[in-house]
Design an enzyme around this catalytic site. Sequence first.
Site, PDB file in Angstrom:
ATOM      1  N   HIS A   1       0.844  -1.205   0.000  1.00 52.90           N
ATOM      2  CA  HIS A   1       0.000   0.000   0.000  1.00 52.90           C
ATOM      3  C   HIS A   1       0.881   1.258   0.000  1.00 52.90           C
ATOM      4  O   HIS A   1       0.633   2.197  -0.770  1.00 52.90           O
ATOM      5  CB  HIS A   1      -0.862   0.078   1.269  1.00 52.90           C
ATOM      6  CG  HIS A   1      -1.896  -0.987   1.421  1.00 52.90           C
ATOM      7  ND1 HIS A   1      -2.055  -1.705   2.580  1.00 52.90           N
ATOM      8  CD2 HIS A   1      -2.857  -1.441   0.568  1.00 52.90           C
ATOM      9  CE1 HIS A   1      -3.068  -2.546   2.451  1.00 52.90           C
ATOM     10  NE2 HIS A   1      -3.565  -2.421   1.235  1.00 52.90           N
TER      11      HIS A   1
ATOM     12  N   LYS B   1     -20.171  -3.837   9.109  1.00 51.47           N
ATOM     13  CA  LYS B   1     -19.250  -4.978   9.049  1.00 51.47           C
ATOM     14  C   LYS B   1     -18.119  -4.754  10.053  1.00 51.47           C
ATOM     15  O   LYS B   1     -17.017  -4.331   9.698  1.00 51.47           O
ATOM     16  CB  LYS B   1     -18.688  -5.096   7.625  1.00 51.47           C
ATOM     17  CG  LYS B   1     -18.419  -6.520   7.207  1.00 51.47           C
ATOM     18  CD  LYS B   1     -17.945  -6.576   5.782  1.00 51.47           C
ATOM     19  CE  LYS B   1     -16.835  -7.601   5.645  1.00 51.47           C
ATOM     20  NZ  LYS B   1     -15.986  -7.339   4.490  1.00 51.47           N
TER      21      LYS B   1
END
Length: 161
Positions: A17, A41
Amino acid sequence: MTHALYPGSFDPLHNGHLDVIERSSPLFHQLTVAVLHNPLKPSALFSLDVRLTILKESCNHLKNVDIKAFSGLLIDSLETFNANIIIKGLRNSSDYNYEWQMAHINRHLNPRAETLFILSDPAWSYLSSTRVRELASYQADISSLVPSASLKALNQKFGAA
Ligand code: PNS
């Protein structure tokens, strides 16, 4: 003024990343790293706050990069952040197949939204947050795979190797 958005879960940020962020940031006036907040979630290992803190600490040296949270559709956040480019990193053809669909869906929703792909550095093409979480849970040495802020958070969660 070019303003790109690099979205993801970043649970946690890893070297792949960070490489995408570091290589993308010089290409635009501004790069916003957009961290997905999905209250429906709650399965993320790290809270939104921790994921944001890790990113802020790790991107401190990049002056045109800011870190924001987003929820809901990415395409709506693009508008909110006043950006028009989505950056995605591609590690392999599986990523491409998935991101190909996402890019078309997002452009269908907003024809001004372009997705630009950046190829992962081969050094990190096998890396994922899932594998990092799994290795850390076994106290494996992941110090060469993640930035120091992620390592610190993982060590706090699972105990140092
Ligand atoms: O790091 P990840 O988990 O691969 O990131 C995925 C992310 C956050 C980029 C993706 O899930 C996303 O854009 N979520 C927001 C919902 C959305 O806009 N979906 C696209 C249309 S179905």
